[in-house]
Enzyme design. Structure first.
Site, PDB file in Angstrom:
ATOM      1  N   CYS A  50      17.075 -27.885   1.884  1.00 24.76           N
ATOM      2  CA  CYS A  50      16.632 -29.273   1.798  1.00 24.76           C
ATOM      3  C   CYS A  50      16.833 -29.859   0.406  1.00 24.76           C
ATOM      4  O   CYS A  50      16.693 -31.068   0.220  1.00 24.76           O
ATOM      5  CB  CYS A  50      15.167 -29.401   2.209  1.00 24.76           C
ATOM      6  SG  CYS A  50      14.027 -28.538   1.100  1.00 24.76           S
ATOM      7  N   ARG A  52      19.450 -28.345  -1.963  1.00 30.57           N
ATOM      8  CA  ARG A  52      20.632 -27.832  -2.644  1.00 30.57           C
ATOM      9  C   ARG A  52      21.758 -27.571  -1.652  1.00 30.57           C
ATOM     10  O   ARG A  52      21.532 -27.263  -0.483  1.00 30.57           O
ATOM     11  CB  ARG A  52      20.325 -26.561  -3.412  1.00 30.57           C
ATOM     12  CG  ARG A  52      20.266 -25.292  -2.565  1.00 30.57           C
ATOM     13  CD  ARG A  52      20.030 -24.039  -3.393  1.00 30.57           C
ATOM     14  NE  ARG A  52      18.753 -24.098  -4.080  1.00 30.57           N
ATOM     15  CZ  ARG A  52      18.636 -24.224  -5.404  1.00 30.57           C
ATOM     16  NH1 ARG A  52      19.720 -24.274  -6.170  1.00 30.57           N
ATOM     17  NH2 ARG A  52      17.451 -24.276  -5.966  1.00 30.57           N
ATOM     18  N   SER A 109      13.973 -23.309  -7.513  1.00 28.83           N
ATOM     19  CA  SER A 109      13.483 -24.113  -6.399  1.00 28.83           C
ATOM     20  C   SER A 109      12.698 -25.323  -6.897  1.00 28.83           C
ATOM     21  O   SER A 109      12.196 -25.339  -8.018  1.00 28.83           O
ATOM     22  CB  SER A 109      12.579 -23.272  -5.491  1.00 28.83           C
ATOM     23  OG  SER A 109      13.299 -22.226  -4.895  1.00 28.83           O
ATOM     24  N   GLU A 114       8.774 -20.450  -4.522  1.00 29.96           N
ATOM     25  CA  GLU A 114       8.680 -20.490  -3.054  1.00 29.96           C
ATOM     26  C   GLU A 114       9.598 -19.432  -2.438  1.00 29.96           C
ATOM     27  O   GLU A 114      10.678 -19.152  -2.942  1.00 29.96           O
ATOM     28  CB  GLU A 114       9.000 -21.898  -2.532  1.00 29.96           C
ATOM     29  CG  GLU A 114      10.388 -22.412  -2.862  1.00 29.96           C
ATOM     30  CD  GLU A 114      11.373 -22.217  -1.735  1.00 29.96           C
ATOM     31  OE1 GLU A 114      10.950 -21.799  -0.648  1.00 29.96           O
ATOM     32  OE2 GLU A 114      12.562 -22.464  -1.958  1.00 29.96           O
TER      33      GLU A 114
END
Length: 479
Positions: A50, A52, A109, A114
């Site tokens: 979402c 990269r 991230s 994450e």
């Protein structure tokens, strides 16, 4: 052969650019096939999340490979080359490995630490492997990256809070609607992100979940999963999205669709239904959209409606909750550095192994030739004596070769170690083809870029655009 990385992420580009470059699960196999037909790329893997898009390609020349990957992304995104190069970053060889290890660890991230990125890398590898687009180089790189990610999460507290894009978005949503306990949430999309959303909503004490998906069977499976958490859940087809939104407090979208899934008109109708309903008759009840899709699922104009809040990737980029404690981040980076050193040592030793094998093969051939000559000169030599001579000669050769071959493997693990293998080939007249033949079908070593490997002037120009735009970037942070 070396690994080339060309990427665009939340760190290098605005969401509007990421949306154009976004690669769906449907697009990914087609793009990998196109790369494999090119003259410089032998292996390929695409990591698309979402926030990269990163293309990892094993290439035989930096400029030629960069030209082909750049051309692929330009055609896919429709972005002019200057716009693409402005937001892209390029890593090569050791730097590409270091970057992937940092990504797998959650250091790059949007929400530091994450864990979902690990499953996304695993999925990217599995997808490429299913297309037979992964060879030894990417296999070893991807598997080592997954091990690095697992080690970081097990040995540091980088994910102690269990933060993810979903959890940070829900924290933001609760600032608007209050506690989620007893409320209704709609999850649009039944993929991995949808599953993560259901888990977080359940832990937050949500009262009811409605899973909306194009395929009702997948929605039903995810709704059943929500039921195992003790949450009332049901599945709906995408055609009933307006109906679902009319009773929702929070809507989480994560479809990966190319166009908007939630339109302004849909939201207008849902708000009208809320006002007309007897159970939800208040106009002051807020509605929050957590748009985690890339491209965005929620039409931009929806954020302008009264009582509606849209939390999207762009909003989450600015959230301080996305950071991790400095000590945990430093510990994670230390692990990445340690694992990178181990990986590079293994790669360098693997590169010298074919030369050592070729040297031992050459020695064995010399021994056999001399034993044949002995037979011709002493045909009456008895078998026991002949066998003893053969064993003696082989022992002498083995002892002479043992120290240099062990030492060259040790030296090969140091920076510039490939020069020792080259010295062996030169001293013992081992042709490059001999070492490659011993190692076949494995790839031996990085091949330096040569002008003759570039296909056209346009290729060179494209590569120069990339490198000129990111010369400083390559010397900056590995993440």
């Amino acid at each position: 052969m070396s690994v080339l990385l060309v990427g665009i992420s939340h760190r290098s580009a605005p969401v509007s650019v990421l949306e154009k470059v976004a690669i769906t699960d449907t697009d990914r196999p087609k793009l990998i096939d196109r790369m494999l037909t090119s003259s410089h790329v032998s292996e390929a893997m695409i990591v698309s999340t979402c926030n990269r898009v990163e293309v990892y390609a094993v290439v035989d020349a930096f400029h030629g490979g960069l030209a082909e990957v750049g051309d692929l992304l330009t055609k896919h995104s429709g972005l002019p080359l200057p716009d693409l190069t402005k937001h892209a970053y390029v890593r090569y060889s050791e730097a590409a490995a270091e970057h992937l290890f940092a990504v797998a660890s959650g250091l790059d991230s949007m929400v530091i630490g994450e864990q979902q990125v690990l499953s996304q890398i695993r999925g990217a590898y599995a997808s490429a492997d299913a297309q037979q687009a992964v060879g030894r180089t990417l296999h070893e790189l991807a598997q080592h990256a997954l091990r690095v990610g697992k080690r970081v999460h097990s040995e540091t507290g980088i994910d102690r809070a269990g933060a993810s894009v979903v959890s940070v978005a829900l924290d933001r949503a609760q600032q608007v609607v209050g506690s989620l306990a007893g409320r209704t949430a709609v999850v649009v999309g039944a993929g991995a992100m949808g599953g993560l959303a259901v888990a977080h909503l359940s832990r937050a004490g949500i009262g009811r979940i409605v899973v909306v998906n194009r395929t009702i069977a997948r929605a039903a499976r995810l709704a059943e999963t929500a039921g195992t958490y003790g949450v009332a859940a049901e599945a709906m087809e995408l055609s009933r999205l307006t109906e679902a939104m009319a009773v929702a407090d929070v809507v989480i979208t994560c479809t990966g669709a190319v166009g908007n899934v939630v339109t302004l008109a849909d939201t207008h109708r849902a708000l009208t239904e809320r006002e007309r309903g007897t159970e939800f008759a208040t106009t002051e009840r807020p509605l929050v959209f957590c748009d985690l899709g890339l491209p965005r699922d929620v039409e931009h104009a929806v954020a302008g409606l009264p009582g509606v809040t849209v939390i999207d990737i762009e909003t989450l980029q600015r959230d301080p909750a996305a950071g991790a404690a400095a000590d945990d981040t430093a510990a994670a980076r230390a692990i990445v550095a340690d694992e990178l050193a181990k990986y590079l040592t293994g790669q360098r030793m693997a590169e010298v192994t074919p030369t050592v094998a070729a040297l031992r093969q050459r020695a064995a051939e010399v021994v056999e030739a001399e034993l044949l000559r002995l037979d011709s000169r002493l045909p009456s030599l008895a078998d026991p004596e002949r066998d003893e001579v053969a064993r003696t000669v082989r022992r002498v050769v083995d002892k002479l070769l043992h120290a240099p071959t062990v030492r060259v493997k040790q030296l090969a693990s140091t920076p510039g170690g490939d020069s020792y293998a080259e010295a062996l080939r030169e001293l013992f007249e081992l042709k490059p083809g001999a070492a490659q033949a011993v190692a076949a079908p494995m790839e031996i070593s990085a091949v330096g870029d040569r002008a003759g490997m570039l296909r056209t002037d346009a290729d060179i120009a494209l590569a120069d655009d990339f490198t000129a735009s990111h010369r400083g970037d390559e010397q900056g942070s590995p993440a």
